[in-house]
Structures are given as structure tokens and as C-alpha cells.
Design an enzyme around this catalytic site. Sequence first.
Site, PDB file in Angstrom:
ATOM      1  N   ASP A 141      25.499  48.873 -21.798  1.00  0.00           N
ATOM      2  CA  ASP A 141      24.147  48.294 -22.079  1.00  0.00           C
ATOM      3  C   ASP A 141      23.626  49.547 -22.766  1.00  0.00           C
ATOM      4  O   ASP A 141      22.353  48.788 -23.766  1.00  0.00           O
ATOM      5  CB  ASP A 141      24.463  47.199 -21.221  1.00  0.00           C
ATOM      6  N   ASP A 449      24.071  34.507 -12.988  1.00  0.00           N
ATOM      7  CA  ASP A 449      25.779  33.841 -12.404  1.00  0.00           C
ATOM      8  C   ASP A 449      25.484  32.996 -11.303  1.00  0.00           C
ATOM      9  O   ASP A 449      26.150  32.024 -11.632  1.00  0.00           O
ATOM     10  CB  ASP A 449      26.271  34.811 -11.505  1.00  0.00           C
TER      11      ASP A 449
END
Length: 738
Positions: A141, A449
Amino acid sequence: MGKEEGYLPLFETKRAKGIVLYRIFAASIFAGICLIWFYRVSHIPKAGEDGRFGWIGLLGAELWFGFYWILTQASRWSPVYRHPFKDRLSQRYESELPGVDVFVCTADPTIEPPMMVINTVLSVMAYDYPPEKLSVYLSDDGGSEITYFALLEAAKFAKHWIPYCKKYNVEPRSPAAYFVSSDDAVDADHNQAADLAGIKKLYKDMENEVEDTVKLGRISEEVRSKHKGFSQWDTYSSRRDHDTILQIVIDGRDLNATDVEGCVLPTLVYLAREKRPQYHHNFKAGAMNALIRVSSNISNGQVLLNVDCDMYSNNSQAVRDALCFLMDEAEGNEIAYVQFPQNFENVTKNDLYSNSLRVISEVEFHGLDGYGGPLYIGSGCFHRRDTLCGRKFIKGCKSEMKWEISRKREETGIHELEENSRSLASCAFEENTEWGKEMGLKYGCPVEDVITGISIQCHGWKSVYCNPTRKAFLGIATTTLSQTLVQHKRWSEGDFQILLSKYSPAWYAHGNISLGLQLGYCCYCFWASNSLATLFYSSIPSLYLLRGVSLFPQVSSPWLIPFAYVIIAKYTWSFVEFLWSGGTILGWWNDQRIWLYKRTSSYLFAFIDTILNSLGHSDSAFVITAKVSDEDVSHRYEKEVMEFGASSPMFTILATLALLNLFCFLGVVKEAIMGEGMTKLYVTMPLQILLCGVLILINLPLYQALYLRKDKGKMPSSIAFKSMAFSVFACICFKYLY
Ligand SMILES: *[C@@H]1O[C@H](CO)[C@@H](O)[C@H](O)[C@H]1NC(C)=O
Ligand SMILES: CC(=O)N[C@H]1CO[C@H](CO)[C@@H](O)[C@@H]1O
């Protein structure tokens, strides 16, 4: 079915022993808690009497602590331990093992150095698994050319490294970690010593190349001209504004792309998804979703593993461990993911910042596993591809876990494949789709998550916690207090948001997952709300000492017994649990300190931020915790000296609380000497004095950092000044005005 019934299971589940004894013990603590509640309610001071406010506050705090204690019991009530049988797996399925796609996520080349990232990549490429079925994807990223360059170097090195690992069956397979531990291990074998020297030299060469490039800060023209891949950066304008960059660095199907021994290599792919300022990139969840799509086009493994870039594989068998659960004939069909614990190689002996999360991984997650499975914690987790993409659980429906070669894939050339994969990682792709909602990882939550895990479990799936003695993944722990506190702020804030979100374990999950699991999730989701009760408990009773008002039973009162019992029993248990999880005595003491610091700073800020957020004030800056630190700081870390160096509002709170307790205690001592005498006070206010005394003991490193230390890690003087002013002000107000 017929044939399968005769099979031995691929894993076994053992219940913990002595659980009945534990339950009786827990029930006795609960009885004590009820007595405390009863005492508080039945002895509230009358209106106008001094101490009424404090008393009612303590009632609230004790109600909360009691409730929270009940939540924590869910993860201790019925723990299970799993044991996979890898030999049975290979006997039965060696030729049919499914494809496995490994996702490594990195976000910033300065915080996460390329050498660390490629060590992780190499460690998973060297898994003991058929290479044609293994694919490794690096999501960058940061969109960094340097990371890309490091990955190209890693691909070259892998051609030597993977055969070396397999030939000598070495562990761990992260080269850096292996070289640290290898020196003494190999003198027995002469051949290996020569090979080791060779491979070490290659590694050093690679390291020099990469480190030189990192120092230079860009790719030299010479290197650039050698790899056409760099041309993808021609249109790159910043890390927040660029096209998809995708490169299949090693194509596992390509019969020429073999290692030095002529064996096939795992597929290796570099991906920097498209970023545009006008599109929200959704942090790691966005990266993971792009990886899920891109990988479905390239290798389409049925099992996905995701690891953080600082978590190398310490056990090349971990894939097989995980597959034992997913491929088990009887129970495997219900299991959506297999979570391994996050362990850290960097924790010091007494774990100064309580980073190892010891009790969570050795006790609590086993407890949750008994109720349907652990949380998904973002790293070291094996998923089924289809459940992560939102497939619901249907009883009796089997999902085949079998290796199959995709026709389409066979016929597509590599350039075509890269080309049509690129669009899958574009910003616009997710518009008007279910990605981030029903498909893939969920958006809009700092702990993407956990929220994804709970939604999978609400779809009817189970998860499994696999915690072998030799740890499967090792990461790098934070090495300063402020990093730890910031990290916990993010976690507790995210968990608290889940509680308030539509996936809340408190209500949405009701009926979808077991009650035990609901409570287990709540235990983490309520982290942030612990702050208020803890803050109250660690300041107000001490302040009342100054007024000579007693808020707890006197020595002569029988009500002292439940207090004493609950305190002693609870802390004895926590101590035993900590040692049993592999900690040290001093480590437990440090853990108690960090417990207090987290609750009074990280959780408090998380609580306030979440409330402000839900009222429409936005301030959710996602802070990545730095993984490297300067030498001075590391030195203190190794000597287990607490690091306060930076100025942070969190430290102001901690210092104020510490000083406040010190002043209150000094006030009592003065009183005792000048006035009524210590014994009198001790008889009327034993617990209050004890509480204040313990708070002072636990804060000793803080007083040192405020006034005694000279090094750079001491508390900044601005904080020393502010905290002094605040605490003196609070004491004076409380003694004379209120
Ligand atoms: C990591 O692997 C090595 C080598 O197999 C082993 O000796 C070590 O104990 C492992 N580390 C942990 C924390 O389990
Ligand atoms: C990145 C980092 O901080 N690594 C350190 C981990 O801890 C060991 C010793 O405990 C250090 O040598 C590393 O530098």
C-alpha cells in the site's frame, strides 16, 4: 460417505482437565462479588453525609468490574486444545492438496523496512508445500519502488534459498532469523557448512543491494533499465495517487522459472492497488479485498493465508497443520478459518510492556475455541476463500478442497493475465458491489479483522484455534510505551465500535453464535468502557483519604472478608495463569502496570473518541505503529527501562494519577504523625490505604521517569510540570472545597 466413515480424524480436540475445580473456584469468587454488591447497596451513606458521592461511584465501578469479571469467565469456562495429525493428511491427500494463496500486507516502506518484508515473503515461499500449489502475494500500500526492487531481489535469492531449506530441512525459513540461530547448529555436517557459507554470502549481497537502494531513496537508472516492471511507476504521482501496479514476479507455471536444482518455484506477485485521492482506500481491509480478487484470477487457491509483513513463518509445516482442520472429513466442513496465535520474537524476559498477550493466546483463545472458535485477528490466519467472500454455512453441504488446474489459467498468457488482473485492483471496481459489506473484509472499522471474523461466525461457521508449542508466526513487538498505548487505543476503539455496530456481539450475534462466544467477544469489545471505572477506582478512594472518609469496611467489620477474599483469590488466579502461560513473576507485575496504564489512557481515549465519532465528530486517524526504533531506545528496551521520551496526553494522565496517589498517601502519613496515629487510620481505612499504597508501588518507574532519570527516555519536563499542577489542584480542591 461410506468410505469416509472408516477414516481416522485429521485432528483431535481435548477438553481441559480440572475444569470442575475451576468452576467451583469461580463460583466462590462470584459469591464474594455478590456480597460486595450487597454491602455497597445496603450501606449507602445518607444524603448530606460526607462520602456519599464516592460511595455511589464505587458502587457503579464495582457493579461494572463484577459484570466484566463474568464476561472474562466465558473464555475460561470450557477451554479446548487441538492437535492436528499431519501424517494422516499426507497419507490421504498428498496429491490432492488444495492451492494456497498467501497474502503479505505492507503499508509503508519507512516503518516497515523492505528487508523485513522480504524475509517474511521468503519464509512463506519456503513452506513445506508443493510449490506449484503455493502462491505468494505482496500487497504494497506504500506503492514503493524500493519494496518492489527488494521483492525482485528476493525472487532471485529464493532460487537458492528454497532448495537449501528443503535439502537440509532447516527452520525457521526466514533467512535473517535462520542465520541468527544457525551458527552453532551446523558444524556437524561438513557439506552443509559449505552451503551455508555460500547462501549467507548471497544473502549479504542481496542485503547490501537493498540497503544501498534504501539509503539512496530511489532506484538507480542502471537497475531501472534492467527491469521493465519499473516502467509502471512512470505515471506514478504519489502513494495516494497512482495506477494499479501489478507484476507476476515469478510465474509458477513457467517451466523455466525454476530454482537452481530445477524444481518449480511458488508463484510470486507484487501488487500495489490503484489509489486515487477521491476514493477512500479502506486501509488494510481494502488491500486484502483487492488481493482476494487479483489472486482469484491468477492462482485461485482455495485456502488463503494472511500474514503481516513483520510476522515471518517460524514453522514450515503450518500450512499442513491448518489443512488438517479444513480438510477433516467429519468436522472440516464447518470450519471457516484456522487462527494461529500472534507471537513476538522481540519481547524481553519480563515483557516490560506486556506485549506478548500471553494470557490471551495461552488461555482465553482456547476458551473461545470451546464455544465456536477464536476471533480472526488479522495475521496468521488460514481462511477458506469462499467463506471469506461471504458464503453462508449450509448444513451437510460439502465444499471440495481439491487441487484442480484451471483450464482458463492454462490458456492465458502471462501478460494477458497481468492485464486483466489489474482492473480487479482498481478503485472503481468496488463501486456498487458488496465488497467491504457482504464480501471480503468489512470496511469502516479500525479492527476490520475482528468484525469480519464475527460476521463469518454469524453465518454459521466455526473457527479453530491452533496453538502448537513451536510457534508458527513470529512478529516484532512494539518497543516503547507510547507505541503500545497507541496500539491498544486503536484495538480497543475498534472493538468498541463493533459493539455499537450492526455486527455487535451483544445483539446482532444473539442466536447466531453461542452465548459463551457472545460473552467472549464482549470481553474484548468492552475493553474501552473499563476506563471509567478504573479511573474512578484509582483516584477517588485515595482522595477521600485526605478527608479521612472511609469507603470500605473497617478492620473489625465482617464485610471485610468478601473484599479480602475476592482480591486475594482473583489476583492469585491471575498470577497462576500468567506463570502457567510461560511468564515470569516480574512479568506479571509489569503486566499489572500496563493493565492500569492501558485502562486509564488508551481505553479512555478510545472511549471518548468513539463517543465523539458517533456524535458526528470525526477523528479516526489510523496510526501504524513503527516497527523500527533508534539505537538508544532499543538499548533501554533491552534493559527493560520504560520509555517515556515523547510528549503525549496519555502520559499526562498517567503522571497525574501517579502523583495524586503519592500526595494522598503523604497526606495520610502526615495525618498519622501529627494527629490520630497510624493505627487508628489503619483500622478505619485499611483497604483504602492498601489501594493507594499499591498504586504507588506500581507507579515507581513513573516517579523515576519524572524526577530521577537523566536519559532521553525520561518524562518530558512539560509533562512533569502539568501533572504536578493538576494533581496538586485536585488534592486541594478535594480537601478544602468540595
Ligand atoms: C521458532 O522456531 C525455532 C526453530 O524451529 C524453534 O527453535 C523456536 O523455539 C521457535 N520459536 C518459538 C517462539 O516457538
Ligand atoms: C526491530 C527491533 O526492534 N528488533 C529488536 C528486537 O529485539 C532484539 C533483542 O531483544 C534486538 O536485537 C532487535 O534489534
